[in-house]
Design a protein around this motif. Structure first.
Motif, PDB file in Angstrom:
ATOM      1  N   ALA A  20     -19.878 -14.054  32.322  1.00 27.23           N
ATOM      2  CA  ALA A  20     -20.676 -15.260  32.529  1.00 27.23           C
ATOM      3  C   ALA A  20     -19.748 -16.397  32.939  1.00 27.23           C
ATOM      4  O   ALA A  20     -18.648 -16.538  32.404  1.00 27.23           O
ATOM      5  CB  ALA A  20     -21.426 -15.618  31.255  1.00 27.23           C
ATOM      6  N   ILE A  21     -20.169 -17.200  33.901  1.00 22.63           N
ATOM      7  CA  ILE A  21     -19.369 -18.332  34.377  1.00 22.63           C
ATOM      8  C   ILE A  21     -20.164 -19.612  34.148  1.00 22.63           C
ATOM      9  O   ILE A  21     -21.176 -19.862  34.812  1.00 22.63           O
ATOM     10  CB  ILE A  21     -19.019 -18.179  35.876  1.00 22.63           C
ATOM     11  N   GLU A  22     -19.698 -20.408  33.193  1.00 24.33           N
ATOM     12  CA  GLU A  22     -20.456 -21.566  32.746  1.00 24.33           C
ATOM     13  C   GLU A  22     -20.619 -22.622  33.832  1.00 24.33           C
ATOM     14  O   GLU A  22     -21.693 -23.202  33.998  1.00 24.33           O
ATOM     15  CB  GLU A  22     -19.775 -22.178  31.517  1.00 24.33           C
ATOM     16  N   SER A  23     -19.576 -22.883  34.614  1.00 25.00           N
ATOM     17  CA  SER A  23     -19.607 -24.003  35.559  1.00 25.00           C
ATOM     18  C   SER A  23     -20.685 -23.859  36.623  1.00 25.00           C
ATOM     19  O   SER A  23     -21.216 -24.855  37.115  1.00 25.00           O
ATOM     20  CB  SER A  23     -18.240 -24.164  36.236  1.00 25.00           C
TER      21      SER A  23
ATOM     22  N   TYR B 234     -12.297  -8.615  26.241  1.00 23.22           N
ATOM     23  CA  TYR B 234     -13.138  -7.485  26.628  1.00 23.22           C
ATOM     24  C   TYR B 234     -14.508  -7.546  25.950  1.00 23.22           C
ATOM     25  O   TYR B 234     -15.147  -6.522  25.724  1.00 23.22           O
ATOM     26  CB  TYR B 234     -12.440  -6.171  26.292  1.00 23.22           C
ATOM     27  N   ALA B 235     -14.943  -8.754  25.636  1.00 23.28           N
ATOM     28  CA  ALA B 235     -16.195  -8.930  24.908  1.00 23.28           C
ATOM     29  C   ALA B 235     -17.372  -8.321  25.645  1.00 23.28           C
ATOM     30  O   ALA B 235     -18.259  -7.709  25.038  1.00 23.28           O
ATOM     31  CB  ALA B 235     -16.446 -10.417  24.657  1.00 23.28           C
ATOM     32  N   SER B 236     -17.389  -8.475  26.966  1.00 23.41           N
ATOM     33  CA  SER B 236     -18.548  -7.979  27.720  1.00 23.41           C
ATOM     34  C   SER B 236     -18.644  -6.462  27.644  1.00 23.41           C
ATOM     35  O   SER B 236     -19.743  -5.911  27.501  1.00 23.41           O
ATOM     36  CB  SER B 236     -18.467  -8.443  29.173  1.00 23.41           C
ATOM     37  N   ILE B 237     -17.498  -5.772  27.751  1.00 20.73           N
ATOM     38  CA  ILE B 237     -17.521  -4.309  27.690  1.00 20.73           C
ATOM     39  C   ILE B 237     -17.906  -3.841  26.289  1.00 20.73           C
ATOM     40  O   ILE B 237     -18.670  -2.884  26.129  1.00 20.73           O
ATOM     41  CB  ILE B 237     -16.146  -3.744  28.090  1.00 20.73           C
ATOM     42  N   ILE B 238     -17.374  -4.532  25.258  1.00 20.79           N
ATOM     43  CA  ILE B 238     -17.727  -4.181  23.882  1.00 20.79           C
ATOM     44  C   ILE B 238     -19.227  -4.384  23.664  1.00 20.79           C
ATOM     45  O   ILE B 238     -19.901  -3.561  23.037  1.00 20.79           O
ATOM     46  CB  ILE B 238     -16.917  -5.033  22.887  1.00 20.79           C
ATOM     47  N   SER B 239     -19.764  -5.459  24.235  1.00 17.13           N
ATOM     48  CA  SER B 239     -21.189  -5.735  24.089  1.00 17.13           C
ATOM     49  C   SER B 239     -22.030  -4.669  24.769  1.00 17.13           C
ATOM     50  O   SER B 239     -23.089  -4.273  24.264  1.00 17.13           O
ATOM     51  CB  SER B 239     -21.523  -7.120  24.671  1.00 17.13           C
ATOM     52  N   ILE B 240     -21.566  -4.196  25.928  1.00 19.15           N
ATOM     53  CA  ILE B 240     -22.281  -3.128  26.628  1.00 19.15           C
ATOM     54  C   ILE B 240     -22.317  -1.881  25.765  1.00 19.15           C
ATOM     55  O   ILE B 240     -23.357  -1.235  25.605  1.00 19.15           O
ATOM     56  CB  ILE B 240     -21.617  -2.824  27.992  1.00 19.15           C
ATOM     57  N   TYR B 241     -21.160  -1.533  25.197  1.00 20.79           N
ATOM     58  CA  TYR B 241     -21.071  -0.327  24.375  1.00 20.79           C
ATOM     59  C   TYR B 241     -22.020  -0.415  23.185  1.00 20.79           C
ATOM     60  O   TYR B 241     -22.674   0.567  22.809  1.00 20.79           O
ATOM     61  CB  TYR B 241     -19.641  -0.133  23.898  1.00 20.79           C
TER      62      TYR B 241
ATOM     63  N   THR C 281     -25.752 -10.512  25.865  1.00 22.01           N
ATOM     64  CA  THR C 281     -24.769 -11.598  25.817  1.00 22.01           C
ATOM     65  C   THR C 281     -25.266 -12.866  26.481  1.00 22.01           C
ATOM     66  O   THR C 281     -24.654 -13.913  26.358  1.00 22.01           O
ATOM     67  CB  THR C 281     -23.466 -11.170  26.508  1.00 22.01           C
ATOM     68  N   SER C 282     -26.340 -12.773  27.226  1.00 24.10           N
ATOM     69  CA  SER C 282     -26.900 -13.974  27.852  1.00 24.10           C
ATOM     70  C   SER C 282     -28.384 -13.751  28.077  1.00 24.10           C
ATOM     71  O   SER C 282     -28.875 -12.625  28.034  1.00 24.10           O
ATOM     72  CB  SER C 282     -26.202 -14.271  29.180  1.00 24.10           C
ATOM     73  N   LYS C 283     -29.075 -14.824  28.317  1.00 21.50           N
ATOM     74  CA  LYS C 283     -30.510 -14.750  28.523  1.00 21.50           C
ATOM     75  C   LYS C 283     -30.892 -15.658  29.672  1.00 21.50           C
ATOM     76  O   LYS C 283     -30.440 -16.805  29.747  1.00 21.50           O
ATOM     77  CB  LYS C 283     -31.258 -15.153  27.243  1.00 21.50           C
ATOM     78  N   ILE C 284     -31.702 -15.134  30.578  1.00 23.03           N
ATOM     79  CA  ILE C 284     -32.164 -15.940  31.702  1.00 23.03           C
ATOM     80  C   ILE C 284     -33.544 -16.479  31.356  1.00 23.03           C
ATOM     81  O   ILE C 284     -34.465 -15.724  31.044  1.00 23.03           O
ATOM     82  CB  ILE C 284     -32.228 -15.104  32.990  1.00 23.03           C
ATOM     83  N   VAL C 285     -33.674 -17.797  31.374  1.00 21.68           N
ATOM     84  CA  VAL C 285     -34.934 -18.457  31.020  1.00 21.68           C
ATOM     85  C   VAL C 285     -35.513 -19.098  32.275  1.00 21.68           C
ATOM     86  O   VAL C 285     -34.807 -19.800  33.012  1.00 21.68           O
ATOM     87  CB  VAL C 285     -34.707 -19.524  29.932  1.00 21.68           C
TER      88      VAL C 285
END
Length: 828
Positions: free
Chosen positions: A642-645, A33-40, A45-49
């Motif tokens: 996030a989906i790495e592939s 549940y990392a994404s939800i914890i990060s939202i809270y 959690t990621s950066k678009i370059v």
């Protein structure tokens, strides 16, 4: 001593083992549940370059504002416009409103200090920065009675504060001499604020108002409220009393007339800043131009739908709740207006039905500070639609806006009666709002009504949409009852023959359908057949003997509480394992596979690719691992992983029908708009679409990608706790407003999860609720908002409800999710 050390050591080792185990489990859960914890925690959690060799700006969705501060300033003004255009003037005898400028007023009622901004649950908003009602009045130039304000805010009345289950009005006996003596100095107007809250997860009480008033439900005026209004009328005079309805749900307003009140206005709940407009509306600086999107009946409990609403258990299974839509299509005005016409025409065993005793304010009702006249009403039939035109003139002395509404009556034929097709006497098929018209000014309004509006769903005969043979009436009317009386006038009926007032036949045009058509709307644009998909959502599917309300026999089929036995087949169909049996014809998807033709695609590779280009999208999905596919679907609450592939970044999804909300999962919260019902009452789709754009702007500034809204369910009952999140009792206006919202939001790059798909018309016991109804009603009433939001609004996301369509969870109902949503409506 050695033995004790061993015991202590053993306990210590056990404790350490438990801590380690807890850490391992906790780490696993936290990772999942990392994404939800990060939202809270509001952590990125990621950066678009952007890697663009030419240095070009590759941003697809940009804000139209230089800063968040600039956006907020515009939103604050815009919310006031929404509030004014969505506020409904219900009564204004002797032109009590507007009040004079700089009036000295007394605010009465506990809700004057606890003014509601929105409801509870996912629809709650952050009220930071919201002024009090006193501050709003003061800023608008009024002088407010401080003694009475203090009485409610810090004095003896404070302990009576209300909630979603409690009215919370203090008895007038608590008023002391200080408060009573102050009335004389602030007597330009007494503004009595009546409030009712709503919330997710529970419905409003039909047996108690929370204040101990025997026999009173929460949508009635409490004893203390009646005494307060009585006091106001006695102390200030009826011509100086204004009842201000800060309410989420339709209430019983009979006491307004009984107590001699001359002015009443519904403002709903205005979010963070709508409250600023309220005093401006009352003094004419702004003006109300809203129309009701619900019928206000004198008795909220005496409606067809209420006979089967609430916590009803199977007769042989007390653990499961069941709901039966026995009223069919006759929800709200479609019941009251249809039975009224049949009473006038002497048809359908209408019985002793008396419209005037049933309905206080009809659907579409709303007064103005000015008057409007209609002329030049015309209808032009074209190949696929009708163009309706009418000239609206402001014949009063104040500026204002007018809602032009078009209602259609379909023929109710012998074929319909034989095959169980129901037809409402009137149904809303088009509307538009004029620009602001100065006194004496005019505007010619043109409204397009698709011929598709003439279709009705035939579940038993042709098992598709048909257009009946016969005469179709198209009427303009200030509200549904006006429109129907106009139609009755066109049929030669008047008060001498049973109408309650004479209609205007000049505002009616007809179209003749020469033959029954069962082919035009029987297939999709792609040629796929449209046919029954919800037969297993009907109790008759399981062999039950049930009766649906029909206008062919009102008294003989009026709903009663239904007792339902849970059969073995129902148990089987409701078992989750039944939904996902192995399909021998299924083909397993490829995973971790690169296409020889397209190579290593990433999500960015397809940013301009149409969805129909399936080979690219299929190749992209083939690259994902099985674990990634699982993660994307399973860990999908308030975010997507996030989906790495395929280089898909994580996304943030947020709740909030009133705007992007941090109420439930923390993180960044954004602007809170007026409740959905206020939005719908504007009948202004341009305004609604702009609101959607501003929500999308908030999405840009808060890095929120998905919005769990708008909410499309129907006000089937006034007691649903979540009605403030939904638009109306009518599917058409709900769908039009929903589609406009979706278009605005998605124009800014934020995808809208329209919800709750479907049949989520009650909150109590909603999880797992067995919901049964006939296919015509399910399609024409409850699915219409979703259909319009997909087909016209282009909705890209959908939230399934937690109840069942029949016995199948809605998210696993193939007829609903695949055949109707995807194959019929074209949802992508």
């Amino acid at each position: 001593m050695t033995t004790k050390r061993k015991i202590v050591s053993g306990v210590l080792y056990a404790a350490i083992a438990l801590i380690v185990a807890a850490l391992i489990v906790g780490t696993a859960i936290a990772t999942s549940y990392a994404s939800i914890i990060s939202i809270y925690l509001n952590q990125q959690t990621s950066k678009i370059v952007t890697l663009d060799e030419d240095g070009q700006d590759t941003a697809y969705f940009k804000s139209a504002f230089d800063s968040k501060k600039d956006l907020l300033a515009v939103q604050t003004e815009f919310a006031q416009t929404l509030q004014a255009e969505g506020s409904v003037l219900l009564k204004n005898t002797d032109n009590v409103l507007p009040l004079k400028a700089n009036a000295k007023v007394t605010l009465l009622g506990q809700r004057s200090v606890d003014f509601l901004s929105s409801g509870g649950g996912s629809g709650a908003i952050d009220t930071k920065g919201m002024p009090t009602l006193k501050e709003a009045f003061t800023q608008a130039g009024y002088t407010v009675n401080a003694a009475v304000w203090d009485f409610y805010n810090t004095g003896a009345a404070k302990s009576y504060r209300g909630s979603a289950s409690k009215v919370g009005e203090a008895p007038v006996s608590l008023f002391g001499d200080t408060e009573k003596d102050s009335f004389a100095s602030f007597n330009d107007a007494a503004i009595v604020v009546i409030g009712r809250a709503g919330t997710e997860s529970s419905d409003l009480s039909r047996t108690s108002n929370g204040d101990g008033d025997a026999g009173k439900h929460i949508l009635e005026f409490s004893v203390n409220e009646i005494e307060l209004i009585t006091l106001a009328v006695a102390q200030f005079g009826a011509g100086k009393v204004v009842v201000l309805l800060n309410t989420m749900n339709v209430m019983e307003l009979g006491p307004i007339d009984d107590l001699g009140v001359k002015a009443c206005i519904w403002v709903g709940a205005g979010g963070q800043k709508g409250i600023i407009a309220v005093p401006k509306i009352l003094n004419g600086t702004m003006y109300p131009s809203g129309r009701l999107v619900d019928t206000y009946a004198y008795d909220a409990l005496d409606t067809p739908a209420m006979q089967n609403f609430g916590t009803v258990r199977f007769t042989n299974d007390n653990s499961s709740s069941v709901m039966f839509y026995a009223e069919g299509i006759y929800v709200g005005y479609k019941y009251y207006e249809t039975r009224y016409e049949d009473k006038v025409l002497g048809a359908g065993s209408a019985g002793d039905f008396n419209y005037a005793d049933e309905v206080q304010y009809p659907f579409g009702y709303g007064l103005s500070y000015t008057k409007f006249d209609y002329s030049g009403y015309s209808l032009s039939a074209r190949s696929t639609d009708f163009e309706i035109s009418v000239t609206v003139k402001n014949s009063g002395s104040a500026k204002g806006k007018e809602v032009v509404a078009i209602y259609m009556q379909s023929p109710y034929t012998a074929y319909d009666k034989t095959n169980g097709i129901e037809k409402a006497a009137v149904q809303l098929v088009g509307f538009a709002k004029t620009k602001e018209l100065a006194a004496g000014a005019s505007e010619t309004v043109k409204i397009t009504v698709p011929k598709e509006s003439m279709r009705a769903y035939d579940a038993n005969g042709y098992k598709t949409y048909i257009v009946d043979e016969g005469t179709y009436y198209f009427a303009a009317g200030g509200n549904a009852h006006d429109a129907l009386n106009n139609i009755l006038a066109a049929k030669g009926k008047n008060t001498a023959e049973g109408t309650d007032y004479d209609g205007n036949a000049a505002l009616v045009k007809t179209f003749n359908q020469s033959a029954l058509d069962h082919t035009t709307y029987a297939e999709t644009e792609d040629g796929a057949a449209i046919t029954n998909q919800l037969e297993n959502a009907d109790l008759k599917y399981y062999g039950a003997t049930v009766t649906y309300l029909t206008r062919n026999d009102w008294t003989g089929t009026y709903p009663t509480a239904v007792s339902v036995e849970r059969t073995d087949q129902m148990a089987t169909d409701s078992d989750i394992t039944t939904y996902f049996k192995d399909d021998p014809d299924a083909v397993m998807p490829l995973t971790s596979t690169d296409s020889e033709e397209y190579g290593k695609l990433t999500l960015a590779s397809l940013i301009d690719a149409e969805f129909e280009e399936n080979q690219y999208w299929d190749a992209l999905l083939d690259r994902m691992t099985a674990e990634e596919l699982y993660t994307l679907v399973r860990m999908g609450g308030y975010s997507t992983a996030a989906i790495e592939s395929i280089a898909k970044p994580s996304t943030i999804d947020k709740d909030g029908p009133a705007g992007i909300s941090s109420t439930l999962v923390g993180g960044v919260g954004c602007f809170g708009y007026p409740i959905a019902t206020v939005i719908a009452c504007t009948y202004n789709l341009d305004l609604v679409e702009t609101m959607g754009e501003y929500v999308g702007e908030d999405g840009i500034y808060s890095a929120t990608h998905g919005w769990y809204s708008p909410a499309m369910n129907i006000h089937r009952s006034p007691f649903s706790g979540r009605n403030f999140e939904y638009y109306s009792e009518d599917g058409f206006v709900s769908g039009k407003v929903g589609a406009a919202t979706v278009k605005g939001v998605q124009r800014k790059g934020e995808y809208a999860y329209i919800k709750h798909f479907a049949f989520n018309e009650q909150e109590t016991g909603r999880s797992g609720l067995y919901t049964f109804g006939g296919e015509q009603a399910l399609r024409e009433i409850y699915l219409t908002p979703f259909e319009l939001s997909v087909r016209e609004g282009g909705a890209l996301a959908m939230m399934a409800s937690m109840n069942r369509a029949g016995c199948y969870w809605t998210g696993a109902h193939k007829g609903l999710m695949t055949e109707i949503l995807r194959n019929e409506w074209g949802f992508k």
